[in-house]
Write a protein that holds these residues in place. Sequence first.
Motif, PDB file in Angstrom:
ATOM      1  N   ILE A  61       0.858  -1.423   0.064  1.00  0.00           N
ATOM      2  CA  ILE A  61      -0.013  -0.016  -0.076  1.00  0.00           C
ATOM      3  C   ILE A  61       0.813   1.277  -0.050  1.00  0.00           C
ATOM      4  O   ILE A  61       0.673   2.095  -0.940  1.00  0.00           O
ATOM      5  N   ILE A  62       1.919   1.377   0.770  1.00  0.00           N
ATOM      6  CA  ILE A  62       2.739   2.479   0.909  1.00  0.00           C
ATOM      7  C   ILE A  62       3.419   2.764  -0.335  1.00  0.00           C
ATOM      8  O   ILE A  62       3.347   3.851  -0.819  1.00  0.00           O
ATOM      9  N   GLN A  63       3.821   1.631  -1.004  1.00  0.00           N
ATOM     10  CA  GLN A  63       4.346   2.007  -2.286  1.00  0.00           C
ATOM     11  C   GLN A  63       3.406   2.344  -3.301  1.00  0.00           C
ATOM     12  O   GLN A  63       3.770   3.118  -4.222  1.00  0.00           O
ATOM     13  N   GLN A  64       2.404   1.761  -3.571  1.00  0.00           N
ATOM     14  CA  GLN A  64       1.415   2.154  -4.169  1.00  0.00           C
ATOM     15  C   GLN A  64       0.774   3.404  -4.190  1.00  0.00           C
ATOM     16  O   GLN A  64       0.613   4.402  -5.248  1.00  0.00           O
ATOM     17  N   LEU A  65       0.649   3.799  -2.989  1.00  0.00           N
ATOM     18  CA  LEU A  65       0.186   5.153  -2.802  1.00  0.00           C
ATOM     19  C   LEU A  65       1.061   6.333  -3.036  1.00  0.00           C
ATOM     20  O   LEU A  65       0.591   7.386  -3.500  1.00  0.00           O
ATOM     21  N   ALA A  66       2.353   5.829  -3.103  1.00  0.00           N
ATOM     22  CA  ALA A  66       3.602   6.807  -3.355  1.00  0.00           C
ATOM     23  C   ALA A  66       3.196   7.356  -4.843  1.00  0.00           C
ATOM     24  O   ALA A  66       3.651   8.466  -5.247  1.00  0.00           O
ATOM     25  N   ASP A  67       2.718   6.281  -5.689  1.00  0.00           N
ATOM     26  CA  ASP A  67       2.732   6.731  -7.130  1.00  0.00           C
ATOM     27  C   ASP A  67       1.056   7.310  -7.371  1.00  0.00           C
ATOM     28  O   ASP A  67       1.259   8.347  -8.234  1.00  0.00           O
ATOM     29  N   ILE A  68       0.012   6.873  -6.738  1.00  0.00           N
ATOM     30  CA  ILE A  68      -1.078   7.512  -7.261  1.00  0.00           C
ATOM     31  C   ILE A  68      -1.764   8.455  -6.050  1.00  0.00           C
ATOM     32  O   ILE A  68      -2.493   9.440  -6.478  1.00  0.00           O
ATOM     33  N   SER A  69      -0.957   8.950  -4.998  1.00  0.00           N
ATOM     34  CA  SER A  69      -1.310   9.606  -4.175  1.00  0.00           C
ATOM     35  C   SER A  69      -0.170  10.192  -3.461  1.00  0.00           C
ATOM     36  O   SER A  69       0.200  10.209  -2.356  1.00  0.00           O
ATOM     37  N   PRO A  70       0.722  10.839  -4.115  1.00  0.00           N
ATOM     38  CA  PRO A  70       2.145  11.154  -3.553  1.00  0.00           C
ATOM     39  C   PRO A  70       2.154  12.115  -2.320  1.00  0.00           C
ATOM     40  O   PRO A  70       3.198  12.308  -1.593  1.00  0.00           O
ATOM     41  N   THR A  71       1.272  12.783  -2.091  1.00  0.00           N
ATOM     42  CA  THR A  71       0.973  13.744  -0.904  1.00  0.00           C
ATOM     43  C   THR A  71       0.753  13.155   0.330  1.00  0.00           C
ATOM     44  O   THR A  71       0.698  13.580   1.324  1.00  0.00           O
ATOM     45  N   THR A  72       0.135  11.867   0.079  1.00  0.00           N
ATOM     46  CA  THR A  72      -0.135  10.930   1.234  1.00  0.00           C
ATOM     47  C   THR A  72       1.028  10.796   2.035  1.00  0.00           C
ATOM     48  O   THR A  72       1.969  10.012   1.604  1.00  0.00           O
ATOM     49  N   ARG A  73       1.003  10.709   3.462  1.00  0.00           N
ATOM     50  CA  ARG A  73       2.076  10.410   4.395  1.00  0.00           C
ATOM     51  C   ARG A  73       1.601   9.221   4.968  1.00  0.00           C
ATOM     52  O   ARG A  73       0.460   9.210   5.771  1.00  0.00           O
ATOM     53  N   CYS A  74       2.345   8.235   5.105  1.00  0.00           N
ATOM     54  CA  CYS A  74       1.793   6.755   5.612  1.00  0.00           C
ATOM     55  C   CYS A  74       2.437   6.513   7.014  1.00  0.00           C
ATOM     56  O   CYS A  74       3.566   6.833   7.425  1.00  0.00           O
ATOM     57  N   ILE A  75       1.684   6.001   8.051  1.00  0.00           N
ATOM     58  CA  ILE A  75       2.045   5.566   9.428  1.00  0.00           C
ATOM     59  C   ILE A  75       1.816   4.105   9.422  1.00  0.00           C
ATOM     60  O   ILE A  75       0.460   3.769   9.322  1.00  0.00           O
ATOM     61  N   VAL A  76       2.697   3.312   9.770  1.00  0.00           N
ATOM     62  CA  VAL A  76       2.151   1.772   9.932  1.00  0.00           C
ATOM     63  C   VAL A  76       1.684   1.811  11.545  1.00  0.00           C
ATOM     64  O   VAL A  76       2.300   2.185  12.301  1.00  0.00           O
ATOM     65  N   LEU A  77       0.772   1.017  11.691  1.00  0.00           N
ATOM     66  CA  LEU A  77       0.159   0.833  13.010  1.00  0.00           C
ATOM     67  C   LEU A  77      -0.355  -0.568  12.936  1.00  0.00           C
ATOM     68  O   LEU A  77      -1.172  -0.878  12.205  1.00  0.00           O
ATOM     69  N   THR A  78       0.812  -1.495  13.713  1.00  0.00           N
ATOM     70  CA  THR A  78       0.697  -2.687  13.524  1.00  0.00           C
ATOM     71  C   THR A  78       1.004  -3.542  14.925  1.00  0.00           C
ATOM     72  O   THR A  78       1.218  -2.787  15.812  1.00  0.00           O
ATOM     73  N   SER A  79       0.689  -4.863  15.052  1.00  0.00           N
ATOM     74  CA  SER A  79       0.728  -5.567  16.193  1.00  0.00           C
ATOM     75  C   SER A  79       2.100  -6.189  16.380  1.00  0.00           C
ATOM     76  O   SER A  79       2.677  -6.766  17.262  1.00  0.00           O
ATOM     77  N   PHE A  80       2.969  -6.118  15.009  1.00  0.00           N
ATOM     78  CA  PHE A  80       4.036  -6.855  15.015  1.00  0.00           C
ATOM     79  C   PHE A  80       5.250  -6.128  15.366  1.00  0.00           C
ATOM     80  O   PHE A  80       5.654  -4.998  14.540  1.00  0.00           O
ATOM     81  N   ASP A  81       5.769  -6.351  16.341  1.00  0.00           N
ATOM     82  CA  ASP A  81       6.979  -5.632  17.173  1.00  0.00           C
ATOM     83  C   ASP A  81       8.142  -6.383  16.460  1.00  0.00           C
ATOM     84  O   ASP A  81       8.614  -7.231  16.963  1.00  0.00           O
TER      85      ASP A  81
END
Length: 204
Positions: A61-81
Amino acid sequence: MIIDDHEVVRRGIAEVVDRAEGLSVVAEAGSVSEAVRRGELVHPEVALVDLRLPDGTGIDIIQQLADISPTTRCIVLTSFDDDDALAEALTAGAKAYLLKSVRGAEITENIRAVAAGRTLLDERTVSRRRADHDDPTADLTPSERKVLDLIGDGLSNREIGEKLGVAEKTVKNHITSLLSKMGLQRRTQVAAWVAGQRAAGWRN
């Protein structure tokens, strides 16, 4: 935009965000395909991205959003440490990496900071990892350390060979050796590891 395949989790996060002054949820998604489709429509300022999804990963998702919505900044919110996941997320362009155990107020604080242009890391997690884990590069030779750095710079095996003045086969041998010493399996993991360490202030 909130991306998580568990509706209950998604709705809980949405409630926290919508209650915060100046923040609102513009879209939700439970899969990579939904996230890409909706991201292209609404161009959110910030996307909260889970890593494990039914049709792919948050990295996709982060990689694809960089192409289709380059102004979107991504935060990973996960259970996996997980060290590898953190490094991969940073390499892909995530601006922050949060565990789902954080308080709601921390989520909104991070959204505001990332929306304002800051890149954040959970410094407690990074510090703990650096303190608790032995340096996996400790046994590398000087040549292997140079190769490690150049992989982190994004150079191909051929380019590394040209830069160091050695044959491409020699570079491959160095990579095979450093993978074994670092306990990794693929060249891409090396690149992700270096990116994560650099983001945390590491210098080889």
